[in-house]
Design an enzyme around this catalytic site. Structure first.
Site, PDB file in Angstrom:
ATOM      1  N   GLU A  47      13.629   2.828  -6.401  1.00  0.00           N
ATOM      2  CA  GLU A  47      12.438   2.282  -6.578  1.00  0.00           C
ATOM      3  C   GLU A  47      12.050   3.059  -7.800  1.00  0.00           C
ATOM      4  O   GLU A  47      11.915   3.879  -7.719  1.00  0.00           O
ATOM      5  CB  GLU A  47      11.464   2.505  -5.250  1.00  0.00           C
ATOM      6  CG  GLU A  47      12.024   1.902  -3.858  1.00  0.00           C
ATOM      7  CD  GLU A  47      12.509   0.342  -3.965  1.00  0.00           C
ATOM      8  OE1 GLU A  47      11.531  -0.391  -4.242  1.00  0.00           O
ATOM      9  OE2 GLU A  47      13.705   0.078  -3.638  1.00  0.00           O
ATOM     10  N   ASP A  58      -2.265   5.058  -6.748  1.00  0.00           N
ATOM     11  CA  ASP A  58      -1.573   6.245  -6.874  1.00  0.00           C
ATOM     12  C   ASP A  58      -2.310   7.499  -6.805  1.00  0.00           C
ATOM     13  O   ASP A  58      -3.636   7.664  -7.485  1.00  0.00           O
ATOM     14  CB  ASP A  58      -0.512   6.232  -8.316  1.00  0.00           C
ATOM     15  CG  ASP A  58       0.667   5.335  -8.017  1.00  0.00           C
ATOM     16  OD1 ASP A  58       1.293   5.383  -7.009  1.00  0.00           O
ATOM     17  OD2 ASP A  58       0.907   4.312  -9.003  1.00  0.00           O
ATOM     18  N   TYR A 171       7.183  -3.460   2.743  1.00  0.00           N
ATOM     19  CA  TYR A 171       6.919  -2.060   2.478  1.00  0.00           C
ATOM     20  C   TYR A 171       5.709  -1.734   3.517  1.00  0.00           C
ATOM     21  O   TYR A 171       4.615  -2.360   3.436  1.00  0.00           O
ATOM     22  CB  TYR A 171       6.135  -1.977   1.208  1.00  0.00           C
ATOM     23  CG  TYR A 171       6.190  -0.430   0.462  1.00  0.00           C
ATOM     24  CD1 TYR A 171       6.723   0.053  -0.450  1.00  0.00           C
ATOM     25  CD2 TYR A 171       5.158   0.244   1.375  1.00  0.00           C
ATOM     26  CE1 TYR A 171       6.761   1.367  -0.860  1.00  0.00           C
ATOM     27  CE2 TYR A 171       4.818   1.712   0.763  1.00  0.00           C
ATOM     28  CZ  TYR A 171       5.610   2.170  -0.364  1.00  0.00           C
ATOM     29  OH  TYR A 171       5.451   3.328  -0.821  1.00  0.00           O
TER      30      TYR A 171
END
Lengths: 262, 383
Positions: A47, A58, A171
């Site tokens: 990924e 993030d 995911y």
């Protein structure tokens, strides 16, 4: 058959190990070598982040990686080039792109360019299911498999939409918050069971995967695989043995057989 | 979601999936509160007896032309921010949240949030770019005096957009106990709609005050635009009138270079901080660094409704440079005895141009905040 489907078939009950790195971190040459080290360590799927200036999903480790890449002058086109060169060296390893919406809409033909470079899937961190359809349609037309995120608080109706729109894998965010290595996740079998019931592609846990214990816990909770990001990026940034780290984490996916899907 | 959250092709809700339930909860609380007379009663009581509404409409005595100022500088907290902060804080309490987080640039929104946190008993955390913490020490201390914790953000360019990023990161882990009190009419749905409705009081009062004082509506309504909350609040009640609506962006050191914050004039369609809107970016879509002498206009995106109003032609957008804004700041102080915020000075600067071109036009200007926060910077620039 897509590279992801072929990978899951090849692995059988063994968990898939996904390794995440930021493309262009800290520069293009090192980044290309790092991608090879992930495969050498035994990563089943790669990924890759395409660095964005404002990565709201993030934590500090991945933010810093994106900033290093951008400071090195890495462009989106360079990232596609890295993927294309990787694809020449590794014909069968699935490659998924994780990035942010503004980069996708700023570039006419982002999905087409991603597909031509040899990427297999695309996850856009700030596109939730309620906004996803126009993106997933374009991905499908371009031959890129959409990946959406399911979280512990995602209502059933949204999980059904995720099941309908996702292709490569699903995911699963193991906890609330942002990416980072500090806290392990809550690997909840309820979400993998629901996704299975709704016919979603194989669930893969991400967020908070940094030790073999996390890998085992994720697979025990019914995941078909895991994605490890911040721990790998952090290891690389410190000049550590990335292939060794991947090898250790990958080994944990072989210790037990994940429950069969479908 | 119950509303579309779209303004033409702009708006939407571009956030990580994990935040969608929090935004759905917020939309539901907002819509329920809109139908609840008890909510309106408490908010109106706070606005009147705590914050000081209605604010005056002042006709300039000495500036050229026919300029009227809507005096949000006289609101408690020193800017229009307090209107919607009190409303969102009441919503947060309604949702059972115990903690408020907010971003701030110059510190006005942080101060307003600290006010609401102190008054209504929330734990309050303000994210502020480390660069801005340095530049606005007095406002940092103000927030701390009222019990808020100010967290300097070291990421990125260490300014407003980085503070928003950090607040969104906090919220994605804390939404169960925490309300993100976004400071402008930007961000993901429902913020742009909700903030407009909570700021609409500015235009509603000003419209009635114009009719009362002048006997007619203004010919033009002028407001500065950073994220765009004071402008949208001033414009909203004039949408259906035959009145020009003019937003003034930060032209910084000039629109020809990169050192400005003129998103509507120079931006391209993109997605930032939860909304599809106009953004300042490079060819790849990396968000640009912006510049304005006023921190409140130093932002590379804009509320999506302004992008729509520009595209539809209902509002027009112009720029005022740092130099023009500083000259207007000085003139307003000398001629009218009013120290306005640097942000508001951009609106004054354009109103002066308009007054020169059309001396008979009645011009309503949103004086969005007072200039106390800018006095030391003004001293350095003008002294």
């Amino acid at each position: 058959m897509s590279r992801y489907a072929a990978m899951f078939e090849r692995l059988g009950g063994e968990g898939a190990f996904g390794a995440f790195v930021m493309l262009g971190d800290p520069d293009l040459q090192s980044s290309a070598r790092l991608l090879d080290a992930l495969v050498e360590g035994g990563a089943d799927m790669i990924e890759v982040g395409i660095p964005f200036s404002d990565p709201i999903a993030d934590g500090p480790v991945i933010q810093a990686a994106a900033q290093r890449a951008l400071a090195a002058g890495v462009r989106v086109g360079d990232c596609f080039e890295l993927i294309a060169r990787f694809r020449e060296r590794h014909a069968d390893v699935p490659v998924g792109i994780l990035t942010y919406a503004n980069l996708v809409v700023a570039r006419g033909g982002f999905m087409r360019d991603a597909a031509e470079a040899g990427a297999d899937s695309l996850l856009i961190a700030d596109v939730p299911t309620i906004e996803a359809e126009r993106f997933t349609q374009e991905m499908t037309q371009a031959g890129i498999e959409p990946v959406l995120i399911a979280a512990g608080n995602t209502p059933d109706a949204a999980l059904r939409r995720i099941a309908g729109l996702s292709k490569a894998y699903t995911y699963c965010a193991s906890r609330a918050g942002i990416t980072g290595t500090h806290a392990g996740g809550q690997f909840d079998s309820a979400i993998t069971a629901k996704l299975r019931r709704f016919g979603a592609p194989p669930p893969v846990f991400g967020f908070g995967i940094s030790t073999p214990e996390h890998v085992r816990a994720a697979l025990d909770a019914g995941a078909r695989g895991v994605i490890c990001g911040s721990a790998i990026v952090d290891c690389a940034a410190r000049g550590g043995d990335v292939a060794g780290l991947v090898r250790t984490l990958k080994a944990a996916t072989r210790e037990r057989l994940a429950p069969a899907m479908n | 979601m119950r509303l579309s959250g779209r303004f033409g092709r702009f708006g939407g809700c571009y956030v990580p999936e994990i935040l969608v339930p929090a935004l759905e909860q917020l939309e539901a609380a907002f819509l329920d509160a809109q139908d609840d007379p008890a909510f309106a009663a408490e908010l109106n009581d706070l606005l009147a007896n705590y914050a000081g509404r209605p604010t005056p409409l002042t006709r300039c005595r000495n500036l050229p032309g026919n300029i009227y100022l809507k005096r949000e500088d006289l609101l408690h907290g020193g800017a229009h921010k307090t209107n919607q902060v009190l409303a969102q804080a009441l919503l947060a309490r309604r949702m059972g949240k115990t903690r408020l987080i907010a971003e701030t640039g110059a510190g006005q929104h942080g101060v307003a949030t600290a006010i609401a946190g102190a008054l209504l008993g929330f734990d309050t955390v303000i994210y502020m770019g480390a660069e801005d913490v340095e530049r606005q020490k007095l406002n940092v201390f103000r927030m701390e005096l009222m019990g808020a914790t100010v967290v300097p953000v070291e990421a990125g360019g260490r300014t407003l957009k980085d503070a928003i990023n950090e607040a969104l990161r906090d919220w994605s882990a804390s939404f169960e106990t925490t309300h993100y009190l976004l400071g402008t009419a930007a961000g993901p749905h429902p913020f742009p709609t909700m903030v407009r409705e909570f700021q609409r009081v500015i235009g509603r009062e000003a419209r009635a005050q114009m009719l009362d004082q002048l006997g007619q509506l203004p010919d033009a309504v002028v407001a500065c635009v950073g994220g765009g909350s004071n402008a949208i609040g001033l414009f909203a009640d004039f949408f259906d009138d035959d009145v020009r609506l003019i937003g003034v962006e930060a032209a910084g050191k000039g629109l020809h270079g990169d050192e400005h914050g003129a998103t509507l004039l120079c931006g391209t369609p993109g997605i930032l901080h939860g909304a599809e809107t106009l953004v300042l970016e490079d060819d790849d879509g990396q968000i640009a660094d912006t510049w304005s002498v006023s921190a409140g206009l130093d932002y590379p995106a804009v509320g999506p409704e302004h992008a729509f109003l520009k595209e539809s032609g209902r509002a027009e957008y112009v720029g005022a440079t740092d130099t023009e804004a500083l000259a207007a700041f000085k003139l307003l102080a000398e001629q009218e005895g009013i120290l306005c915020a640097f942000e508001s000075a951009h609106a004054i600067a354009h109103a002066l141009k308009l007054a020169e071109a059309e001396p008979d036009s009645a011009i309503l200007v949103g004086l969005s905040g007072r200039g106390d926060k800018d006095v030391s910077q003004a001293q350095a620039l003008l002294g």
